[in-house]
Design a protein around this motif. Structure first.
Motif, PDB file in Angstrom:
ATOM      1  N   CYS A  99       0.840  -1.192   0.000  1.00 23.62           N
ATOM      2  CA  CYS A  99       0.000   0.000   0.000  1.00 23.62           C
ATOM      3  C   CYS A  99       0.881   1.251   0.000  1.00 23.62           C
ATOM      4  CB  CYS A  99      -0.893   0.039   1.240  1.00 23.62           C
ATOM      5  SG  CYS A  99      -2.084  -1.296   1.379  1.00 23.62           S
ATOM      6  N   THR A 100       0.343   2.346  -0.496  1.00 23.37           N
ATOM      7  CA  THR A 100       1.041   3.616  -0.417  1.00 23.37           C
ATOM      8  C   THR A 100       0.803   4.242   0.954  1.00 23.37           C
ATOM      9  OG1 THR A 100      -0.851   4.821  -1.276  1.00 23.37           O
ATOM     10  CG2 THR A 100       0.759   3.999  -2.879  1.00 23.37           C
ATOM     11  N   PHE A 101       1.603   5.237   1.293  1.00 19.59           N
ATOM     12  CA  PHE A 101       1.409   5.973   2.542  1.00 19.59           C
ATOM     13  C   PHE A 101       0.019   6.610   2.587  1.00 19.59           C
ATOM     14  CE2 PHE A 101       6.006   5.651   2.600  1.00 19.59           C
ATOM     15  CZ  PHE A 101       6.305   5.542   3.953  1.00 19.59           C
ATOM     16  N   GLU A 102      -0.417   7.116   1.425  1.00 17.89           N
ATOM     17  CA  GLU A 102      -1.714   7.777   1.377  1.00 17.89           C
ATOM     18  C   GLU A 102      -2.840   6.810   1.721  1.00 17.89           C
ATOM     19  OE1 GLU A 102      -3.904  11.340   0.725  1.00 17.89           O
ATOM     20  OE2 GLU A 102      -1.768  10.926   0.884  1.00 17.89           O
ATOM     21  N   ARG A 103      -2.747   5.592   1.225  1.00 14.34           N
ATOM     22  CA  ARG A 103      -3.799   4.609   1.492  1.00 14.34           C
ATOM     23  C   ARG A 103      -3.783   4.196   2.971  1.00 14.34           C
ATOM     24  NH1 ARG A 103      -7.406   1.693  -0.984  1.00 14.34           N
ATOM     25  NH2 ARG A 103      -7.888  -0.444  -0.382  1.00 14.34           N
ATOM     26  N   GLU A 131       3.219  10.055  11.875  1.00 16.17           N
ATOM     27  CA  GLU A 131       3.337   8.852  12.701  1.00 16.17           C
ATOM     28  C   GLU A 131       3.481   7.611  11.833  1.00 16.17           C
ATOM     29  OE1 GLU A 131       0.863   6.409  16.175  1.00 16.17           O
ATOM     30  OE2 GLU A 131       0.163   8.373  15.483  1.00 16.17           O
ATOM     31  N   ILE A 132       2.715   7.550  10.738  1.00 17.12           N
ATOM     32  CA  ILE A 132       2.819   6.410   9.818  1.00 17.12           C
ATOM     33  C   ILE A 132       4.228   6.322   9.249  1.00 17.12           C
ATOM     34  CG2 ILE A 132       2.031   5.474   7.613  1.00 17.12           C
ATOM     35  CD1 ILE A 132      -0.722   6.591   8.209  1.00 17.12           C
ATOM     36  N   ALA A 192      10.875   2.726  10.778  1.00 15.98           N
ATOM     37  CA  ALA A 192      11.427   1.900  11.853  1.00 15.98           C
ATOM     38  C   ALA A 192      11.273   0.417  11.516  1.00 15.98           C
ATOM     39  CB  ALA A 192      10.732   2.213  13.173  1.00 15.98           C
ATOM     40  N   ALA A 193      10.122   0.042  10.959  1.00 15.11           N
ATOM     41  CA  ALA A 193       9.878  -1.356  10.606  1.00 15.11           C
ATOM     42  C   ALA A 193      10.748  -1.796   9.438  1.00 15.11           C
ATOM     43  CB  ALA A 193       8.401  -1.551  10.260  1.00 15.11           C
ATOM     44  N   VAL A 194      11.014  -0.884   8.514  1.00 15.85           N
ATOM     45  CA  VAL A 194      11.916  -1.212   7.401  1.00 15.85           C
ATOM     46  C   VAL A 194      13.320  -1.462   7.933  1.00 15.85           C
ATOM     47  CG1 VAL A 194      13.031  -0.280   5.330  1.00 15.85           C
ATOM     48  CG2 VAL A 194      10.565  -0.007   5.646  1.00 15.85           C
TER      49      VAL A 194
END
Length: 571
Positions: free
Chosen positions: A500-504, A515-516, A522-524
């Motif tokens: 998904c994109t950041f926008e979605r 925050e996203i 961090a997860a990457v």
């Protein structure tokens, strides 16, 4: 004292600790509930006392109850925000249901027991349960249930349960009143459905698992003074800690519970999974040379402990003297354990056991999982092992990440294609001996999915019943908890079945864009998620406002292992 907790300018964490103090929680219980160290709790309490202008706990509780009650009554419209502060997070408005690996300890005491002895037992149990981060689900006149892993799942939960039983037994022997031989216990594990907030913290409301009933039935089959062990619990000990189920033949005497902390070094001769690294570990210094001190590094399940057990067995077979020490979850204070016996030990005791008679190059000391130690204990240990290097010892310490520039670093990268084939071939032999065959999987796909981690590769190839075994789910849950990812993001990515994109993600979670981005990056970095370039013609959710660098990228799971693990955890 006039004014509410907010008017006193208490921080959210101080209000949270004040609330727990008012509930009668001890410092250790507060530390476990908030997942912070005992020292941090004491610092918060000292600052809280200063802010409230009180001298002790009783004064803080007496004033704290009025403060919190006044705050709640004076600001009824902000109750949701207050609860979010007390939970240590912002904007918590959702509760999710997930499946979380847990360990169940059931115990029973004699129905006829003097009140003072019963009270002493209850006090001892409460203390050791707090030390082991165990949650008391039920406690009655004749026994109860403790759960491990509800607040923060860990691959060490099985060891914590064993240590709790050992510590409880020792405490009862010291106190007198209740003979440990009258205590009956049972251990098993499985999946529980629990409610969590978006950051993965258990809300304390929902627990549903058949493992409780299974463990209680096992308890009913045990005699006083014994411990019944489920097959799944023994499997966790074997996969994560190298403890073979063969050490247990039926119910185990509580007097011998240390056997569950000991390792078997009578290994079959087999080619090492990492030939180049094995050659470095087995190289013997020449005449007149000093010893060596190596930090063996790699992620959970990469094979560090297995390689060290093979090294100890090989050294002993060559006529050398080798000793294997382990750090366990309670080792933060510096305690070490003898892997041959499961008993507490030390570097000094291990060196004494190795003896000066062994030739230079034939003296080996292994210390496993050094990263469990607190920094001060680790520094003291480092000074000891550097002195041993000068005395001609070979020392190997294992950890996830480097911890000293004074030690040679040997990092295990994970299996390559040839190593994976060898790993699966060994598993095939073991499966044929047990009457089961691993399921047939594409070797290249398995290599990509498991990132070459032997633990994951073996578990995924051997499990015939379901796509993800309990040990793998526990390992994935432990990593997710370690990096505190927001489960709303994971839920959206799991349901989307595609990046998904950041926008979605922003549209589906209603989380702030900043925050996203912080969560995703961090997860990457942790290897749980990955970023890829978006396709403008295919991705309809790309808008002019999201056409920046991050807006044009897609977020997905880093590999099939994480994706299947998250899917296996979400309800």
């Amino acid at each position: 004292m006039k004014g509410s907790a907010r008017q006193l300018k208490l921080t959210p964490r101080q209000r949270q600790i004040l609330s727990l103090l008012c509930k009668g929680k001890a410092n250790k219980e507060i530390a476990n509930e908030l997942e912070i160290s005992l020292g941090t709790v004491k610092q918060h309490i000292a600052a809280l006392f200063k802010r409230m202008n009180v001298q002790n706990r009783s004064m803080a509780v007496a004033q704290g109850k009025d403060l919190l009650a006044e705050e709640f009554a004076s600001e009824p419209d902000s109750a949701t925000a207050d609860l979010a502060d007390l939970a240590g997070t912002e904007g918590v408005g959702e509760v999710l249901l997930i499946r979380r690996p847990c360990i169940v300890l059931a115990f029973a005491i004699p129905p006829v027991l003097e009140p003072l002895s019963r009270q002493a037992f209850s006090t001892a149990l409460k203390e050791v349960a707090a030390d082991a981060r165990a949650f008391p689900l039920a406690r009655g006149e004749q026994g109860g249930i403790l759960l491990f892993g509800m607040r923060a799942p860990s691959v060490w939960d099985a060891i914590r349960a064993v240590l709790l039983l050992r510590n409880l037994r020792d405490r009862l022997e010291e106190q007198g009143g209740l003979d440990p031989a009258a205590l009956t216990a049972a251990l098993d594990c499985g999946m529980a459905v629990i409610s969590i907030d978006p950051r993965g913290r258990w809300t304390g409301d929902t627990v549903a698992t058949p493992v409780i009933a299974v463990t209680r039935r096992r308890l009913g089959q045990c005699l006083p003074g014994t411990l019944g062990l489920g097959d799944k619990f023994l499997r966790l000990l074997q996969v994560f800690h190298g403890i073979e189920p063969a050490v247990v033949d039926g119910p185990l005497s509580l007097k011998s519970v240390e056997r569950l902390l000991s390792l078997d070094f009578t290994l079959k001769a087999e080619a090492p999974l990492y030939p180049v690294h094995w050659q470095r570990l087995t190289s013997v210094p020449g005449p007149g040379a000093s010893g060596s001190c190596i930090q063996l590094l790699g992620r959970q399940g990469i094979g560090k402990s297995h390689l060290c057990r093979s090294l100890v067995a090989w050294t002993r077979a060559q006529g050398g003297m080798a000793h294997y020490l382990r750090t366990l979850p309670e080792a933060r204070a510096g305690a070490l354990y003898d892997a041959d016996t499961g008993a507490p030990s030390s570097v000094k005791a291990a060196v004494g056991a190795i003896g000066a008679a062994a030739k230079v190059g034939q003296r080996l000391l292994v210390i496993d999982d050094v990263d469990l130690l607190m920094p001060a204990s680790r520094e003291a240990l480092l000074a000891e092992v550097l002195a041993l290097r000068g005395a001609g010892y070979r020392v190997v310490l294992t950890a996830r990440t480097p911890f000293s520039d004074a030690l040679e670093a040997v990092a295990l990268p994970g299996l390559d294609a040839a190593g994976l084939e060898q790993c699966l071939a060994s598993a095939m032999v073991g499966a044929m001996d047990s009457g089961q065959l691993p399921r047939q999987l594409d070797a290249q796909a398995l290599l990509e999915s498991t990132q070459g981690v032997p633990l994951f590769a073996l578990e995924w190839s051997a499990d015939l019943q379901q796509p993800m075994s309990l040990p793998v789910l526990l390992a994935v849950a432990s990593e997710l908890k370690r990096y505190r990812l927001d489960w709303r993001l994971l839920q959206v990515l799991n349901e989307a079945r595609a990046p998904c994109t950041f926008e979605r993600l922003h549209a589906l979670t209603a989380m702030p864009r900043q925050e996203i981005e912080g969560q995703v990056h961090a997860a990457v970095g942790a290897g749980l998620l990955q970023l890829s370039e978006a396709n403008e013609q295919r991705d309809l959710d790309i808008t002019p406002a999201s056409s920046g660098l991050d807006g044009r990228r897609r977020i997905g799971f880093a590999n099939a292992l994480v994706q299947h693990g998250v899917a296996g955890i979400l309800v």
